[in-house]
Write an enzyme that holds these catalytic residues in place. Sequence first.
Site, PDB file in Angstrom:
ATOM      1  N   ASP A  33       0.842  -1.206   0.000  1.00  0.00           N
ATOM      2  CA  ASP A  33       0.000   0.000   0.000  1.00  0.00           C
ATOM      3  C   ASP A  33       0.874   1.252   0.000  1.00  0.00           C
ATOM      4  O   ASP A  33       0.591   2.232  -0.688  1.00  0.00           O
ATOM      5  CB  ASP A  33      -0.917  -0.040   1.223  1.00  0.00           C
ATOM      6  CG  ASP A  33      -1.581  -1.394   1.348  1.00  0.00           C
ATOM      7  OD1 ASP A  33      -2.282  -1.779   0.401  1.00  0.00           O
ATOM      8  OD2 ASP A  33      -1.350  -2.096   2.353  1.00  0.00           O
ATOM      9  N   HIS A  53      -4.702  -3.381   6.107  1.00  0.00           N
ATOM     10  CA  HIS A  53      -4.513  -3.663   4.674  1.00  0.00           C
ATOM     11  C   HIS A  53      -5.871  -4.063   4.094  1.00  0.00           C
ATOM     12  O   HIS A  53      -6.189  -5.235   3.946  1.00  0.00           O
ATOM     13  CB  HIS A  53      -3.484  -4.781   4.456  1.00  0.00           C
ATOM     14  CG  HIS A  53      -3.423  -5.204   3.011  1.00  0.00           C
ATOM     15  ND1 HIS A  53      -2.938  -4.384   2.019  1.00  0.00           N
ATOM     16  CD2 HIS A  53      -3.826  -6.339   2.391  1.00  0.00           C
ATOM     17  CE1 HIS A  53      -3.041  -5.000   0.858  1.00  0.00           C
ATOM     18  NE2 HIS A  53      -3.583  -6.188   1.052  1.00  0.00           N
TER      19      HIS A  53
HETATM   20  N1  LIG Z   1      -0.782  -8.001   2.314  1.00  0.00           N
HETATM   21  C1  LIG Z   1      -0.775  -7.760   1.009  1.00  0.00           C
HETATM   22  O1  LIG Z   1      -0.435  -6.657   0.578  1.00  0.00           O
HETATM   23  C2  LIG Z   1      -1.172  -8.824   0.012  1.00  0.00           C
HETATM   24  C3  LIG Z   1      -1.038  -8.574  -1.355  1.00  0.00           C
HETATM   25  C4  LIG Z   1      -1.381  -9.559  -2.267  1.00  0.00           C
HETATM   26  C5  LIG Z   1      -1.880 -10.781  -1.823  1.00  0.00           C
HETATM   27  N2  LIG Z   1      -2.015 -10.987  -0.482  1.00  0.00           N
HETATM   28  C6  LIG Z   1      -2.494 -12.283   0.042  1.00  0.00           C
HETATM   29  O2  LIG Z   1      -1.414 -13.215   0.013  1.00  0.00           O
HETATM   30  C7  LIG Z   1      -1.956 -14.536   0.026  1.00  0.00           C
HETATM   31  C8  LIG Z   1      -1.267 -15.404  -1.016  1.00  0.00           C
HETATM   32  O3  LIG Z   1      -1.540 -14.923  -2.299  1.00  0.00           O
HETATM   33  P1  LIG Z   1      -1.157 -15.766  -3.603  1.00  0.00           P
HETATM   34  O4  LIG Z   1      -1.573 -14.946  -4.758  1.00  0.00           O
HETATM   35  O5  LIG Z   1       0.232 -16.251  -3.514  1.00  0.00           O
HETATM   36  O6  LIG Z   1      -2.168 -16.986  -3.452  1.00  0.00           O
HETATM   37  P2  LIG Z   1      -2.074 -18.421  -4.107  1.00  0.00           P
HETATM   38  O7  LIG Z   1      -3.410 -19.039  -3.891  1.00  0.00           O
HETATM   39  O8  LIG Z   1      -1.502 -18.352  -5.474  1.00  0.00           O
HETATM   40  O9  LIG Z   1      -1.004 -19.168  -3.205  1.00  0.00           O
HETATM   41  C9  LIG Z   1      -1.220 -19.442  -1.872  1.00  0.00           C
HETATM   42  C10 LIG Z   1      -0.515 -20.743  -1.576  1.00  0.00           C
HETATM   43  O10 LIG Z   1      -0.613 -20.962  -0.170  1.00  0.00           O
HETATM   44  C11 LIG Z   1      -0.829 -22.340   0.034  1.00  0.00           C
HETATM   45  N3  LIG Z   1      -1.432 -22.469   1.359  1.00  0.00           N
HETATM   46  C12 LIG Z   1      -2.712 -22.252   1.739  1.00  0.00           C
HETATM   47  N4  LIG Z   1      -2.874 -22.511   3.040  1.00  0.00           N
HETATM   48  C13 LIG Z   1      -1.661 -22.873   3.501  1.00  0.00           C
HETATM   49  C14 LIG Z   1      -1.191 -23.278   4.764  1.00  0.00           C
HETATM   50  N5  LIG Z   1      -2.021 -23.371   5.799  1.00  0.00           N
HETATM   51  N6  LIG Z   1       0.109 -23.591   4.894  1.00  0.00           N
HETATM   52  C15 LIG Z   1       0.940 -23.528   3.835  1.00  0.00           C
HETATM   53  N7  LIG Z   1       0.549 -23.174   2.608  1.00  0.00           N
HETATM   54  C16 LIG Z   1      -0.735 -22.843   2.448  1.00  0.00           C
HETATM   55  C17 LIG Z   1      -1.710 -22.776  -1.122  1.00  0.00           C
HETATM   56  O11 LIG Z   1      -1.586 -24.171  -1.361  1.00  0.00           O
HETATM   57  C18 LIG Z   1      -1.138 -21.949  -2.269  1.00  0.00           C
HETATM   58  O12 LIG Z   1      -0.131 -22.627  -2.983  1.00  0.00           O
HETATM   59  C19 LIG Z   1      -3.460 -14.365  -0.175  1.00  0.00           C
HETATM   60  O13 LIG Z   1      -4.076 -14.426   1.105  1.00  0.00           O
HETATM   61  C20 LIG Z   1      -3.575 -12.961  -0.735  1.00  0.00           C
HETATM   62  O14 LIG Z   1      -4.846 -12.407  -0.473  1.00  0.00           O
HETATM   63  C21 LIG Z   1      -1.665 -10.042   0.433  1.00  0.00           C
HETATM   64  O1  LIG Z   2      -5.763 -10.472  -2.471  1.00  0.00           O
HETATM   65  C1  LIG Z   2      -6.409  -9.403  -2.400  1.00  0.00           C
HETATM   66  O2  LIG Z   2      -7.592  -9.330  -2.002  1.00  0.00           O
HETATM   67  C2  LIG Z   2      -5.763  -8.112  -2.806  1.00  0.00           C
HETATM   68  C3  LIG Z   2      -4.392  -7.938  -2.219  1.00  0.00           C
HETATM   69  O3  LIG Z   2      -4.425  -7.894  -0.819  1.00  0.00           O
HETATM   70  C4  LIG Z   2      -3.770  -6.681  -2.759  1.00  0.00           C
HETATM   71  O4  LIG Z   2      -3.740  -5.664  -2.050  1.00  0.00           O
HETATM   72  O5  LIG Z   2      -3.344  -6.693  -3.927  1.00  0.00           O
END
Ligand SMILES: NC(=O)c1ccc[n+]([C@@H]2O[C@H](COP(=O)([O-])OP(=O)(O)OC[C@H]3O[C@@H](n4cnc5c(N)ncnc54)[C@H](O)[C@@H]3O)[C@@H](O)[C@H]2O)c1
Ligand SMILES: O=C(O)C[C@H](O)C(=O)O
Length: 327
Positions: A161, A189
Amino acid sequence: MKKPVRVAVTGAAGQIGYALLFRIASGEMLGKDQPVILQMLELPLDKAQAALKGVMMELEDCAFPLLAGMVGTDDPRVAFKDADVALLVGARPRGPGMERKDLLLENAKIFTEQGKALNDVASRNVKVLVVGNPANTNAYIAMKSAPDLPAKNFTAMLRLDHNRALSQLAIKAGVQVADIDRLIVWGNHSPTMYPDYRFATVANASLKDKINDADWNANDFIPKVGKRGAAIIEARGLSSAASAANAAIDHVRDWLLGSNGKWVTMGIPSDGSYGIPKDVLYGFPVTTQGGEYTMIRDLPIDDFSRERMDKTLAELEEERAGVAHLL
Ligand SMILES: NC(=O)c1ccc[n+]([C@@H]2O[C@H](COP(=O)([O-])OP(=O)(O)OC[C@H]3O[C@@H](n4cnc5c(N)ncnc54)[C@H](O)[C@@H]3O)[C@@H](O)[C@H]2O)c1
Ligand SMILES: O=C(O)C[C@H](O)C(=O)O
């Protein structure tokens, strides 16, 4: 040769994991002279474990000189063993028909278990960054589940962010991102976050005075930064991954190696400053040095800011109340 740092990454075979692990192994997070051991966790499902194996094969094929070892596992206690840094990326995504409350509860289970495992087996000074959503509340749950570890070492990712806000400000003001300092993103977030450039500077002058557009701030900038995650999902059909991995690297690099006096935003447990109740995992401005962060205190808060800071706090308090019975 320095002693290798053990870096645990959960959700290692996911989108963010794929954009993150190779950069960690190449030295972009901890320095070009710092060997690392990657300890990668995935779900105990054939598909997830097979994908993790593939990622590990590719890591091997890069022949990174700094990659001193690798562990791939479905057991948090193996992944977190002696970990110096833990990036908690894996989380349960929202499924069809799932309410926000259900998502919170599903993730609460994951982060309770992982907090306990960190408590039992990680380095006593492990630095934890939670990326998986809802990141602030997940970090709060992990922190509360790890009573033997320093609470201050549990952080949530607001850096994406912060970086999003930096770029929008640089575009608006016609300046370079690198020249902007003293930006803050307060709170959760989520779309309620409050990006605040009242104190921001560009080449030591006020960025707010340079922009001088209150209407743009309230009606364009704040909602755009808040809803950027949704806009990426809409455009890509997938949530942000490379920029999220980049922000995770920025967060940990600055935490461990220092921000050189620059303000950065980290989701950290509140100490009661700015009227944010103690322990709430909230985005605050900090500087970092020697592996520690220091909150920027006593900034004046005007009515416009107070209203937004309270709104994002209210959402975090609601999330916290929703999982209180599990902690
Ligand atoms: N804070 C931020 O700014 C931000 C930004 C983008 C995404 N995110 C979040 O990050 C997370 C991951 O995103 P992504 O695009 O990589 O998702 P994704 O679904 O591509 O990958 C997540 C992976 O985590 C694994 N997983 C799920 N539960 C698990 C557990 N208990 N232990 C170990 N592995 C586990 C899944 O098998 C999968 O491979 C999501 O929750 C998304 O919303 C946060
Ligand atoms: O996975 C989402 O909901 C959005 C993600 O947290 C982001 O800020 O890009």
